[in-house]
Motif scaffolding. Structure first.
Motif, PDB file in Angstrom:
ATOM      1  N   HIS A   1       0.943   2.122  12.300  1.00 48.24           N
ATOM      2  CA  HIS A   1       2.580   2.634  12.219  1.00 48.24           C
ATOM      3  C   HIS A   1       3.198   1.816  12.842  1.00 48.24           C
ATOM      4  CE1 HIS A   1       6.181   5.105  11.352  1.00 48.24           C
ATOM      5  NE2 HIS A   1       6.391   5.415  12.691  1.00 48.24           N
ATOM      6  N   LEU A   2       4.156   0.914  12.190  1.00 48.40           N
ATOM      7  CA  LEU A   2       4.762  -0.121  13.156  1.00 48.40           C
ATOM      8  C   LEU A   2       6.501   0.113  13.193  1.00 48.40           C
ATOM      9  CD1 LEU A   2       3.235  -3.256  11.849  1.00 48.40           C
ATOM     10  CD2 LEU A   2       2.787  -2.125  13.681  1.00 48.40           C
ATOM     11  N   GLY A   3       6.828   1.386  12.692  1.00 49.69           N
ATOM     12  CA  GLY A   3       8.222   1.928  12.579  1.00 49.69           C
ATOM     13  C   GLY A   3       8.638   2.371  11.195  1.00 49.69           C
ATOM     14  N   ARG A   4       9.759   3.206  11.391  1.00 48.23           N
ATOM     15  CA  ARG A   4      10.264   3.777  10.229  1.00 48.23           C
ATOM     16  C   ARG A   4      10.884   2.472   9.352  1.00 48.23           C
ATOM     17  NH1 ARG A   4      14.013   8.766  11.694  1.00 48.23           N
ATOM     18  NH2 ARG A   4      15.004   6.897  12.570  1.00 48.23           N
ATOM     19  N   ALA A   5      10.800   2.713   7.916  1.00 51.79           N
ATOM     20  CA  ALA A   5      11.481   1.756   7.278  1.00 51.79           C
ATOM     21  C   ALA A   5      11.775   2.353   5.661  1.00 51.79           C
ATOM     22  CB  ALA A   5      10.661   0.397   7.041  1.00 51.79           C
TER      23      ALA A   5
ATOM     24  N   VAL B   1       0.868  -0.008   7.683  1.00 45.43           N
ATOM     25  CA  VAL B   1       0.509  -1.013   7.446  1.00 45.43           C
ATOM     26  C   VAL B   1      -0.984  -1.260   7.498  1.00 45.43           C
ATOM     27  CG1 VAL B   1       2.803  -2.219   7.544  1.00 45.43           C
ATOM     28  CG2 VAL B   1       1.040  -2.613   9.446  1.00 45.43           C
ATOM     29  N   ILE B   2      -1.523  -2.027   6.774  1.00 49.88           N
ATOM     30  CA  ILE B   2      -3.171  -2.575   6.850  1.00 49.88           C
ATOM     31  C   ILE B   2      -3.131  -3.942   7.037  1.00 49.88           C
ATOM     32  CG2 ILE B   2      -5.126  -2.441   5.720  1.00 49.88           C
ATOM     33  CD1 ILE B   2      -2.363  -0.115   4.364  1.00 49.88           C
ATOM     34  N   HIS B   3      -3.996  -4.022   8.271  1.00 49.70           N
ATOM     35  CA  HIS B   3      -4.250  -5.678   8.625  1.00 49.70           C
ATOM     36  C   HIS B   3      -5.638  -5.805   8.697  1.00 49.70           C
ATOM     37  CE1 HIS B   3      -4.134  -9.109  11.724  1.00 49.70           C
ATOM     38  NE2 HIS B   3      -3.779  -9.368  10.659  1.00 49.70           N
ATOM     39  N   VAL B   4      -5.988  -7.042   8.011  1.00 50.63           N
ATOM     40  CA  VAL B   4      -7.556  -7.512   8.007  1.00 50.63           C
ATOM     41  C   VAL B   4      -7.542  -8.533   8.841  1.00 50.63           C
ATOM     42  CG1 VAL B   4      -9.541  -8.016   6.656  1.00 50.63           C
ATOM     43  CG2 VAL B   4      -7.623  -6.448   5.612  1.00 50.63           C
ATOM     44  N   PRO B   5      -8.002  -8.376  10.152  1.00 52.20           N
ATOM     45  CA  PRO B   5      -7.882  -9.488  11.192  1.00 52.20           C
ATOM     46  C   PRO B   5      -8.720 -10.737  10.661  1.00 52.20           C
ATOM     47  CG  PRO B   5      -8.294  -7.374  12.314  1.00 52.20           C
ATOM     48  CD  PRO B   5      -8.191  -7.215  11.075  1.00 52.20           C
ATOM     49  N   ASP B   6     -10.027 -10.409  10.122  1.00 45.33           N
ATOM     50  CA  ASP B   6     -10.663 -11.832   9.950  1.00 45.33           C
ATOM     51  C   ASP B   6     -10.220 -12.773   8.797  1.00 45.33           C
ATOM     52  OD1 ASP B   6     -11.869 -11.319   7.132  1.00 45.33           O
ATOM     53  OD2 ASP B   6     -12.501  -9.285   8.087  1.00 45.33           O
TER      54      ASP B   6
ATOM     55  N   PHE C   1      -1.387  -5.616   4.286  1.00 46.68           N
ATOM     56  CA  PHE C   1      -0.687  -4.875   2.966  1.00 46.68           C
ATOM     57  C   PHE C   1       0.333  -3.957   3.796  1.00 46.68           C
ATOM     58  CE2 PHE C   1      -5.141  -5.704   1.883  1.00 46.68           C
ATOM     59  CZ  PHE C   1      -4.895  -5.917   0.526  1.00 46.68           C
ATOM     60  N   THR C   2       1.671  -4.113   3.345  1.00 50.08           N
ATOM     61  CA  THR C   2       2.769  -3.735   4.048  1.00 50.08           C
ATOM     62  C   THR C   2       3.353  -2.374   3.225  1.00 50.08           C
ATOM     63  OG1 THR C   2       4.237  -5.179   2.730  1.00 50.08           O
ATOM     64  CG2 THR C   2       3.440  -5.778   4.731  1.00 50.08           C
ATOM     65  N   GLY C   3       2.674  -2.244   2.118  1.00 53.46           N
ATOM     66  CA  GLY C   3       3.547  -0.843   1.361  1.00 53.46           C
ATOM     67  C   GLY C   3       5.066  -1.519   0.826  1.00 53.46           C
ATOM     68  N   ASP C   4       5.638  -0.455   0.719  1.00 52.64           N
ATOM     69  CA  ASP C   4       7.012  -0.851   0.375  1.00 52.64           C
ATOM     70  C   ASP C   4       8.017  -1.310   1.602  1.00 52.64           C
ATOM     71  OD1 ASP C   4       6.643  -0.615  -2.399  1.00 52.64           O
ATOM     72  OD2 ASP C   4       6.729   1.643  -1.983  1.00 52.64           O
ATOM     73  N   ILE C   5       7.433  -1.555   2.583  1.00 54.03           N
ATOM     74  CA  ILE C   5       8.303  -2.099   3.881  1.00 54.03           C
ATOM     75  C   ILE C   5       8.902  -3.576   3.327  1.00 54.03           C
ATOM     76  CG2 ILE C   5       8.263  -2.712   6.237  1.00 54.03           C
ATOM     77  CD1 ILE C   5       6.232  -0.808   6.673  1.00 54.03           C
ATOM     78  N   VAL C   6       7.785  -4.319   2.731  1.00 56.54           N
ATOM     79  CA  VAL C   6       8.286  -5.386   2.199  1.00 56.54           C
ATOM     80  C   VAL C   6       8.132  -5.560   0.829  1.00 56.54           C
ATOM     81  CG1 VAL C   6       7.710  -8.251   2.226  1.00 56.54           C
ATOM     82  CG2 VAL C   6       7.619  -6.780   4.283  1.00 56.54           C
ATOM     83  N   GLU C   7       8.988  -6.377   0.084  1.00 55.05           N
ATOM     84  CA  GLU C   7       9.020  -6.526  -1.450  1.00 55.05           C
ATOM     85  C   GLU C   7       9.291  -7.918  -1.657  1.00 55.05           C
ATOM     86  OE1 GLU C   7       7.745  -3.612  -2.520  1.00 55.05           O
ATOM     87  OE2 GLU C   7       9.320  -2.205  -2.413  1.00 55.05           O
ATOM     88  N   TYR C   8       8.938  -8.295  -2.867  1.00 54.70           N
ATOM     89  CA  TYR C   8       9.214  -9.522  -3.148  1.00 54.70           C
ATOM     90  C   TYR C   8       9.709  -9.867  -4.528  1.00 54.70           C
ATOM     91  CZ  TYR C   8       8.515 -14.856  -4.053  1.00 54.70           C
ATOM     92  OH  TYR C   8       8.830 -15.879  -4.624  1.00 54.70           O
ATOM     93  N   HIS C   9      10.873 -10.233  -4.758  1.00 50.28           N
ATOM     94  CA  HIS C   9      11.779 -10.265  -5.884  1.00 50.28           C
ATOM     95  C   HIS C   9      11.549  -8.810  -6.835  1.00 50.28           C
ATOM     96  CE1 HIS C   9      13.272 -14.458  -6.132  1.00 50.28           C
ATOM     97  NE2 HIS C   9      12.451 -14.625  -5.162  1.00 50.28           N
TER      98      HIS C   9
ATOM     99  N   THR D   1      11.360  -2.846  11.995  1.00 43.91           N
ATOM    100  CA  THR D   1      10.148  -2.831  11.863  1.00 43.91           C
ATOM    101  C   THR D   1       9.516  -4.131  10.919  1.00 43.91           C
ATOM    102  OG1 THR D   1      10.223  -0.300  11.108  1.00 43.91           O
ATOM    103  CG2 THR D   1       8.529  -1.447  10.020  1.00 43.91           C
ATOM    104  N   LEU D   2      10.549  -4.714  10.198  1.00 39.80           N
ATOM    105  CA  LEU D   2      10.183  -6.280   9.829  1.00 39.80           C
ATOM    106  C   LEU D   2       9.729  -7.072  10.972  1.00 39.80           C
ATOM    107  CD1 LEU D   2      12.780  -6.384   6.852  1.00 39.80           C
ATOM    108  CD2 LEU D   2      10.333  -6.112   6.721  1.00 39.80           C
ATOM    109  N   ASP D   3      10.513  -7.292  11.773  1.00 43.56           N
ATOM    110  CA  ASP D   3      10.113  -7.928  12.985  1.00 43.56           C
ATOM    111  C   ASP D   3       8.773  -7.676  13.742  1.00 43.56           C
ATOM    112  OD1 ASP D   3      12.835  -9.210  12.952  1.00 43.56           O
ATOM    113  OD2 ASP D   3      13.663  -7.702  14.510  1.00 43.56           O
ATOM    114  N   ASN D   4       8.483  -6.362  13.697  1.00 38.13           N
ATOM    115  CA  ASN D   4       7.098  -6.016  14.134  1.00 38.13           C
ATOM    116  C   ASN D   4       5.887  -6.421  13.040  1.00 38.13           C
ATOM    117  OD1 ASN D   4       7.765  -4.681  16.313  1.00 38.13           O
ATOM    118  ND2 ASN D   4       8.078  -2.663  15.171  1.00 38.13           N
ATOM    119  N   ILE D   5       6.474  -6.527  11.700  1.00 39.19           N
ATOM    120  CA  ILE D   5       5.325  -7.239  10.873  1.00 39.19           C
ATOM    121  C   ILE D   5       5.372  -8.753  11.005  1.00 39.19           C
ATOM    122  CG2 ILE D   5       5.064  -7.620   8.365  1.00 39.19           C
ATOM    123  CD1 ILE D   5       5.945  -4.793   7.716  1.00 39.19           C
ATOM    124  N   ALA D   6       6.393  -9.258  11.203  1.00 35.36           N
ATOM    125  CA  ALA D   6       6.313 -10.708  11.539  1.00 35.36           C
ATOM    126  C   ALA D   6       5.894 -11.107  12.624  1.00 35.36           C
ATOM    127  CB  ALA D   6       7.991 -11.290  11.429  1.00 35.36           C
TER     128      ALA D   6
END
Length: 316
Positions: A158-162, A169-174, A179-187, A203-208
């Protein structure tokens, strides 16, 4: 009501794509419809986002079976919205994982959200009669947890409210894929009706800060490469701020919801009118932005009745 919600008339079938965004990591996308993710481990598979119904979930399963015969062991849900979670039963997974806050919102407003979303966007509930009921997780966490699929590590955070108060979010380090869910969209328009505008940018900064190589967003195409990731994050930031600031200015001078609607349209239409589900999201986005600007921190629960009353207010 002068006219129907834009999404009630959106009945066109969307083209499905299934793209590998890292080794054995896939994004299931469908032209602005809700995305899902697939993470293949040593012995089993994790699904990210379940789709709205078991019938729609089977389209994801068909794609999974095109690349692996390993069993699906985990379903991870980034938040509580009906279009993301109600198909979970189709996967037969032993573990269904949400954040604590998301589970609390299922309890508090899950049925109301289901009824509301079904009224607004009927096409996304294809096969709704197959939904067995609300989806509850088997496992929850507060800040972060790690799941291992054999040797493959998957970090849930959990990286913050959005988009909601309970987004994870789900991060695969290798493979450095997120996967950001609806925190980030594209077009695709951000749905902000249950959002937290003032927190979203941080929260976007935390993802970045993860500097990932690829993102599977909540809606829209998979984002492969750092340039595309950065562009999508900044575009999402622009969408959120362009929605909130005009509504904030209207609320600050004691204006009306209809005036906020006109101000947001003036700012957002030139930039975002051609985005997927833009017209669907806009009235709910403006209503929530207007509420937050007036000091309402917790989003009011949307019901089928409230949807219609809000929409009628905007037709004046």
């Amino acid at each position: 009501m002068a006219k129907a919600f834009a999404s009630q008339g959106d009945m066109s079938e969307k083209k499905i794509t299934f793209d590998e965004v890292g080794k054995d990591i896939y994004a299931f996308t469908a032209e602005g419809d809700p995305n899902s993710g697939v993470i293949i481990g040593d012995e089993s598979v994790m699904i990210v986002e379940a789709q709205a119904t078991p019938r729609l979930a089977n389209k994801v399963i068909d794609c999974v079976r095109s690349v692996t015969d390993k069993p699906i062991s985990h379903v991870v849900l980034t938040h509580y919205h009906a279009v993301r979670v109600l198909g979970a039963s189709a996967y037969g997974a032993d573990q269904i994982i949400m954040g604590d806050a998301a589970r609390a919102m299922v309890v508090e407003r899950g049925q109301e959200d289901w009824d509301s979303e079904f009224q607004r966007f009927p096409r996304l509930f294809e096969g709704h009669e197959s939904i067995p009921g609300l989806t509850y997780p088997t496992t929850t966490f507060s800040d972060d947890m790690t799941v291992y699929l054999g040797n493959r590590r998957i970090d849930l955070m959990h990286l913050g409210r959005a988009h909601t108060a309970g987004d994870i979010v789900i991060h695969v380090p290798d493979e450095n894929v997120m996967f950001t869910g609806d925190i980030v969209e594209y077009h695709s328009a951000c749905y902000c009706g249950d959002g937290h505008f003032s927190d979203w940018s941080e929260t976007l900064d935390n993802i970045a800060s993860f500097d990932v190589d690829a993102i599977a967003p909540g809606r829209g195409d998979a984002l492969v490469g750092k340039d595309m990731v950065e562009a999508a994050i900044e575009n999402t930031r622009d969408f959120v701020l362009s929605t909130y600031m005009p509504a904030y200015k209207v609320a600050s001078r004691g204006g009306t919801l209809k005036e906020a609607w006109d101000a947001v349209r003036a700012e957002c239409d030139p930039k975002f009118a051609d985005y997927a589900i833009y017209e669907h999201c806009l009235p709910f986005n403006v209503a929530r932005a207007f509420d937050e600007a007036r000091g309402i921190d917790t989003p009011r629960i949307w019901t089928a009745e409230r949807d219609l009353a809000m929409w009628a207010d905007l037709q004046g």
